[in-house]
Design a protein around this motif. Structure first.
Motif, PDB file in Angstrom:
ATOM      1  N   THR A 184       0.825  -1.202   0.000  1.00 41.45           N
ATOM      2  CA  THR A 184       0.000   0.000   0.000  1.00 41.45           C
ATOM      3  C   THR A 184       0.860   1.253   0.000  1.00 41.45           C
ATOM      4  N   LEU A 185       1.888   1.279   0.846  1.00 46.36           N
ATOM      5  CA  LEU A 185       2.772   2.438   0.910  1.00 46.36           C
ATOM      6  C   LEU A 185       3.544   2.623  -0.394  1.00 46.36           C
ATOM      7  N   THR A 186       3.918   1.521  -1.033  1.00 49.78           N
ATOM      8  CA  THR A 186       4.594   1.602  -2.329  1.00 49.78           C
ATOM      9  C   THR A 186       3.663   2.215  -3.372  1.00 49.78           C
ATOM     10  N   ALA A 187       2.419   1.743  -3.396  1.00 45.01           N
ATOM     11  CA  ALA A 187       1.437   2.296  -4.341  1.00 45.01           C
ATOM     12  C   ALA A 187       1.193   3.769  -4.064  1.00 45.01           C
ATOM     13  N   LEU A 188       1.215   4.131  -2.797  1.00 45.58           N
ATOM     14  CA  LEU A 188       1.001   5.530  -2.416  1.00 45.58           C
ATOM     15  C   LEU A 188       2.157   6.410  -2.884  1.00 45.58           C
ATOM     16  N   THR A 189       3.378   5.959  -2.673  1.00 47.78           N
ATOM     17  CA  THR A 189       4.533   6.764  -3.073  1.00 47.78           C
ATOM     18  C   THR A 189       4.697   6.822  -4.595  1.00 47.78           C
ATOM     19  N   LEU A 190       4.289   5.762  -5.290  1.00 50.82           N
ATOM     20  CA  LEU A 190       4.373   5.749  -6.754  1.00 50.82           C
ATOM     21  C   LEU A 190       3.171   6.421  -7.416  1.00 50.82           C
ATOM     22  N   LYS A 191       2.213   6.855  -6.590  1.00 44.56           N
ATOM     23  CA  LYS A 191       1.002   7.534  -7.055  1.00 44.56           C
ATOM     24  C   LYS A 191       0.256   6.701  -8.096  1.00 44.56           C
ATOM     25  N   GLN A 192       0.071   5.416  -7.765  1.00 44.54           N
ATOM     26  CA  GLN A 192      -0.641   4.513  -8.669  1.00 44.54           C
ATOM     27  C   GLN A 192      -2.153   4.713  -8.609  1.00 44.54           C
ATOM     28  N   PHE A 193      -2.637   5.387  -7.579  1.00 48.73           N
ATOM     29  CA  PHE A 193      -4.065   5.654  -7.428  1.00 48.73           C
ATOM     30  C   PHE A 193      -4.256   7.166  -7.321  1.00 48.73           C
ATOM     31  N   SER A 194      -5.436   7.628  -7.710  1.00 47.10           N
ATOM     32  CA  SER A 194      -5.665   9.071  -7.721  1.00 47.10           C
ATOM     33  C   SER A 194      -5.918   9.650  -6.334  1.00 47.10           C
ATOM     34  N   ASN A 195      -6.407   8.831  -5.398  1.00 46.98           N
ATOM     35  CA  ASN A 195      -6.590   9.339  -4.040  1.00 46.98           C
ATOM     36  C   ASN A 195      -6.431   8.219  -3.003  1.00 46.98           C
ATOM     37  N   ILE A 196      -6.325   8.613  -1.769  1.00 35.38           N
ATOM     38  CA  ILE A 196      -6.057   7.675  -0.676  1.00 35.38           C
ATOM     39  C   ILE A 196      -7.206   6.694  -0.477  1.00 35.38           C
ATOM     40  N   TYR A 197      -8.434   7.124  -0.730  1.00 34.24           N
ATOM     41  CA  TYR A 197      -9.589   6.259  -0.518  1.00 34.24           C
ATOM     42  C   TYR A 197      -9.605   5.081  -1.488  1.00 34.24           C
ATOM     43  N   GLN A 198      -9.125   5.289  -2.691  1.00 34.56           N
ATOM     44  CA  GLN A 198      -9.019   4.179  -3.648  1.00 34.56           C
ATOM     45  C   GLN A 198      -7.981   3.158  -3.174  1.00 34.56           C
ATOM     46  N   ILE A 199      -6.888   3.642  -2.617  1.00 34.23           N
ATOM     47  CA  ILE A 199      -5.846   2.742  -2.103  1.00 34.23           C
ATOM     48  C   ILE A 199      -6.381   1.923  -0.940  1.00 34.23           C
ATOM     49  N   ILE A 200      -7.061   2.591  -0.016  1.00 31.82           N
ATOM     50  CA  ILE A 200      -7.618   1.905   1.155  1.00 31.82           C
ATOM     51  C   ILE A 200      -8.608   0.833   0.718  1.00 31.82           C
ATOM     52  N   LYS A 201      -9.463   1.161  -0.227  1.00 31.31           N
ATOM     53  CA  LYS A 201     -10.455   0.201  -0.710  1.00 31.31           C
ATOM     54  C   LYS A 201      -9.795  -0.955  -1.472  1.00 31.31           C
ATOM     55  N   HIS A 202      -8.824  -0.633  -2.307  1.00 39.10           N
ATOM     56  CA  HIS A 202      -8.160  -1.659  -3.116  1.00 39.10           C
ATOM     57  C   HIS A 202      -7.407  -2.672  -2.248  1.00 39.10           C
ATOM     58  N   PHE A 203      -6.657  -2.180  -1.264  1.00 42.26           N
ATOM     59  CA  PHE A 203      -5.844  -3.058  -0.428  1.00 42.26           C
ATOM     60  C   PHE A 203      -6.558  -3.517   0.834  1.00 42.26           C
ATOM     61  N   ASN A 204      -7.761  -3.002   1.080  1.00 44.31           N
ATOM     62  CA  ASN A 204      -8.553  -3.365   2.250  1.00 44.31           C
ATOM     63  C   ASN A 204      -7.771  -3.132   3.541  1.00 44.31           C
ATOM     64  N   ILE A 205      -7.271  -1.917   3.691  1.00 43.79           N
ATOM     65  CA  ILE A 205      -6.470  -1.516   4.850  1.00 43.79           C
ATOM     66  C   ILE A 205      -7.237  -0.450   5.627  1.00 43.79           C
ATOM     67  N   ASP A 206      -7.195  -0.539   6.940  1.00 41.34           N
ATOM     68  CA  ASP A 206      -7.808   0.485   7.779  1.00 41.34           C
ATOM     69  C   ASP A 206      -7.044   1.795   7.605  1.00 41.34           C
TER      70      ASP A 206
END
Length: 75
Positions: free
Chosen positions: A19-41
């Motif tokens: 998740t942090l890798t995807a966040l730093t590489l900006k693979q998603f447009s916002n944080i909520y998409q990352i949270i939903k995709h990886f199912n992380i609190d």
């Protein structure tokens, strides 16, 4: 067969690293998409992003041996 606590922790740590890798590489447009995709609190992700400590590292002060001492003993 149920997973042991250590297996769950390892799995959570792996998922958070991805998740942090995807966040730093900006693979998603916002944080909520990352949270939903990886199912992380979101609180867990926020803590790990700010503190940059894994579950194991954050509990190191309560253990008899440090992480580096455990690694040395295993070797």
């Amino acid at each position: 067969m149920t997973k042991t606590k250590s297996q769950r922790i390892i799995e959570i740590d792996r998922k958070i690293k991805e998740t942090l890798t995807a966040l730093t590489l900006k693979q998603f447009s916002n944080i909520y998409q990352i949270i939903k995709h990886f199912n992380i609190d979101h609180n867990t992700l926020k803590y790990r992003f700010i503190k940059n400590k894994s579950i194991t590292e954050s509990h190191e002060s309560t253990q008899f041996l440090t992480i580096s001492e455990e690694i040395a003993l295993n070797q």
